[in-house]
Design an enzyme around this catalytic site. Structure first.
Site, short mmCIF file in Angstrom:
data_model
loop_
_atom_site.label_atom_id
_atom_site.label_comp_id
_atom_site.label_asym_id
_atom_site.label_seq_id
_atom_site.Cartn_x
_atom_site.Cartn_y
_atom_site.Cartn_z
N ARG A 31 0.82 -1.22 0.00
CA ARG A 31 0.00 0.00 0.00
C ARG A 31 0.85 1.27 0.00
O ARG A 31 0.44 2.29 0.56
CB ARG A 31 -0.97 0.02 1.18
N ARG A 35 -3.05 6.65 1.02
CA ARG A 35 -3.52 7.81 1.79
C ARG A 35 -2.55 8.42 2.78
O ARG A 35 -2.79 9.52 3.25
CB ARG A 35 -4.82 7.44 2.52
N ARG A 44 -6.64 12.69 -4.74
CA ARG A 44 -7.91 12.06 -4.36
C ARG A 44 -8.99 13.07 -4.02
O ARG A 44 -10.18 12.78 -4.12
CB ARG A 44 -7.71 11.09 -3.20
N ASP A 80 -6.81 -2.03 -7.66
CA ASP A 80 -7.39 -2.70 -6.50
C ASP A 80 -7.65 -4.16 -6.85
O ASP A 80 -7.84 -4.48 -8.03
CB ASP A 80 -8.69 -2.03 -6.05
N TYR A 155 -15.20 -11.11 -0.48
CA TYR A 155 -15.89 -9.86 -0.80
C TYR A 155 -17.13 -10.11 -1.67
O TYR A 155 -18.17 -9.46 -1.50
CB TYR A 155 -14.95 -8.88 -1.51
O1 CP3 Z 1 0.48 0.73 -3.15
C1 CP3 Z 1 -0.47 -0.05 -3.27
O2 CP3 Z 1 -0.45 -1.18 -2.78
C2 CP3 Z 1 -1.66 0.48 -4.03
C3 CP3 Z 1 -2.50 -0.46 -4.75
C4 CP3 Z 1 -3.51 -1.28 -3.95
C5 CP3 Z 1 -4.76 -0.81 -3.42
N1 CP3 Z 1 -5.44 -1.87 -2.93
C6 CP3 Z 1 -5.24 0.58 -3.45
C7 CP3 Z 1 -6.37 1.01 -2.60
C8 CP3 Z 1 -3.43 -2.63 -3.67
C9 CP3 Z 1 -2.29 -3.59 -3.94
C10 CP3 Z 1 -4.66 -3.00 -3.05
C11 CP3 Z 1 -4.98 -4.38 -2.69
C12 CP3 Z 1 -6.18 -4.66 -1.88
N2 CP3 Z 1 -7.41 -4.08 -1.94
C13 CP3 Z 1 -6.24 -5.72 -0.95
C14 CP3 Z 1 -5.10 -6.67 -0.66
C15 CP3 Z 1 -4.09 -6.11 0.26
C16 CP3 Z 1 -4.52 -5.96 1.70
O3 CP3 Z 1 -4.49 -4.83 2.19
O4 CP3 Z 1 -4.85 -6.96 2.34
C17 CP3 Z 1 -7.52 -5.73 -0.40
C18 CP3 Z 1 -8.03 -6.67 0.66
C19 CP3 Z 1 -8.27 -4.69 -1.05
C20 CP3 Z 1 -9.70 -4.34 -0.83
C21 CP3 Z 1 -9.84 -2.91 -0.41
N3 CP3 Z 1 -9.71 -1.83 -1.26
C22 CP3 Z 1 -10.11 -2.40 0.89
C23 CP3 Z 1 -10.32 -3.26 2.12
C24 CP3 Z 1 -10.13 -1.00 0.79
C25 CP3 Z 1 -10.45 0.02 1.88
C26 CP3 Z 1 -9.55 0.03 3.03
C27 CP3 Z 1 -8.12 0.40 2.75
O5 CP3 Z 1 -7.24 -0.26 3.32
O6 CP3 Z 1 -7.86 1.35 2.02
C28 CP3 Z 1 -9.86 -0.66 -0.55
C29 CP3 Z 1 -9.76 0.67 -1.15
C30 CP3 Z 1 -8.38 1.08 -1.58
N4 CP3 Z 1 -7.54 0.32 -2.37
C31 CP3 Z 1 -7.73 2.31 -1.30
C32 CP3 Z 1 -6.48 2.27 -1.93
C33 CP3 Z 1 -5.44 3.35 -1.96
C34 CP3 Z 1 -8.31 3.46 -0.51
C35 CP3 Z 1 -9.28 4.19 -1.39
C36 CP3 Z 1 -9.25 5.69 -1.19
O7 CP3 Z 1 -8.29 6.33 -1.62
O8 CP3 Z 1 -10.22 6.19 -0.63
#
Ligand code: CP3
Length: 346
Positions: A31, A35, A44, A80, A155
């Site tokens: 990640r 944020r 964003r 994502d 999910y």
């Molecule tokens: O640098 C990176 O890793 C960015 C790319 C990335 C995102 N999501 C961006 C994102 C990656 C590799 C993911 C994978 C992801 N998404 C996983 C697997 C990794 C893990 O954390 O276990 C999972 C379970 C998700 C599902 C998901 N997407 C959740 C649970 C959430 C919300 C909570 C959170 O941790 O952010 C998202 C949204 C998401 N995906 C955001 C980002 C930057 C936040 C969205 C925003 O900017 O409002």
């Protein structure tokens, strides 16, 4: 003899994936584009998350943001795990976690799920890969990724983030054949998706099994593991590093050891030396500092980094956090983390 020698890896990250000696341990952060970075939050404020993933120019920009700020040794594509499912016609919104409009609860819905054709259904992902490869700072390698079939199922069945993913886990027992069919379809879709990212230029492929730790070993072995193996088998001929990350997978390592992958990513609950004993000498490890450690004072953070480096040993280790970086993290702590890893063991 000479013909058998592989071309030396061009980066510390790719070398470590192949368990070759490295001048310093490579580091990237799960990640890392997100944020906790002011430049991400600024973008964003103007563009919603789903649009960011569909605009290759913006997705490429966000992918590279952390590479400009820090001496990271790899980038991960900004997208994502749910993005390819949107391409398969599943209605998903982000708030900020994924919300599935019609959770999958019937065999009819599973059968209706189409196969993914990545270049047709999610062309913007491959375009983002191509843009990042053309402009990457310091020529750092790019990691493409997908969600693990079981994590995606969590999910899809529950429809939103959850602690227990009750309906998804219940489905393993209540409707095992339907569950296996859904996992197989997801495994094939993710194989096509990861292959397309590799063909567009991704230099390593990672699968995130974020909810592996919800399963007992027997259920992991029956449902989640065969699905991952099915995906990985379809990617092996690509000849690029395959990484499998299983969050809370400490009790599953004997099963994970059977997977034909190059690198196993681990959370902070299993020390890397102990994990290596189970995984054997043929796999590299990635991890596994607690994301909370980034809140330690600088000297303590350094000690924590050195402990992880010591437990991992000098080869076949990619330094990372044990799970995604928290949005509340001080960006300067990440700079200190990267420096401490590059300084190495004392
Ligand atoms: O640098 C990176 O890793 C960015 C790319 C990335 C995102 N999501 C961006 C994102 C990656 C590799 C993911 C994978 C992801 N998404 C996983 C697997 C990794 C893990 O954390 O276990 C999972 C379970 C998700 C599902 C998901 N997407 C959740 C649970 C959430 C919300 C909570 C959170 O941790 O952010 C998202 C949204 C998401 N995906 C955001 C980002 C930057 C936040 C969205 C925003 O900017 O409002």
């Amino acid at each position: 003899m000479a013909a058998q020698l592989k071309t030396p890896s061009s980066s510390t990250f790719l070398a470590a994936c192949r368990r070759e000696p490295v001048a310093h341990t490579p580091v990237w952060v799960m990640r890392q584009a997100g944020r906790y970075l002011p430049e991400y939050r600024e973008l964003r404020a103007k563009v919603d998350f789903a649009s960011l993933t569909r605009r290759p120019d913006l997705a490429a920009e966000v992918t590279m943001q952390p590479l400009r700020r820090y001496a990271l040794d790899a980038a991960i594509l900004f997208s994502d795990i749910m993005t390819p499912l949107q391409g398969m016609g599943v209605g998903i919104e982000f708030a900020p976690g994924p919300i599935v409009r019609e959770p999958i609860r019937s065999m009819q819905q599973i059968e209706a799920l189409p196969q993914l054709n990545p270049e047709r259904d999610v062309p913007y992902v491959m375009e983002s890969v191509r843009l990042v490869r053309a402009a990457m700072p310091r020529n750092a390698p790019l990691i493409g990724f997908a969600g693990g079939p079981f994590t995606l199922l969590c999910y899809l069945v529950c429809g939103k983030p959850s602690k227990e993913f009750a309906a998804a886990r219940a489905s393993l027992y209540a409707a095992p054949e339907a569950t296996e069919l859904l996992l197989q379809k997801l495994a094939d879709a993710m194989a096509a998706y990861l292959r397309a990212q590799a063909e567009a230029g991704a230099q390593a492929l990672m699968m995130f099994e974020s909810w592996a730790g919800l399963l007992a070993p027997a259920e992991y072995r029956r449902f989640a593991l065969p699905a991952v193996a099915r995906t990985m088998q379809q990617l092996r001929s690509l000849d690029l590093p395959l990484i499998y990350y299983a969050n809370q997978g400490g009790a599953l390592l004997e099963d994970i050891a059977t997977l034909d992958v190059d690198v196993v990513g681990l959370d902070w609950r299993t020390p890397l030396d102990i994990a290596r004993r189970t995984l054997g000498p043929d796999k590299a490890v990635q991890g596994n500092l607690d994301p909370a450690a980034l809140f330690a004072p600088p000297e303590e953070l350094k000690r924590q980094v050195q402990r992880v480096l010591r437990e991992a040993g000098p080869t076949g280790h990619i330094f990372n956090l044990g799970h995604g970086i928290w949005p509340e993290t001080d960006p300067d702590a990440v700079a200190r983390l990267v420096d401490a890893v590059h300084e190495g063991r004392s």
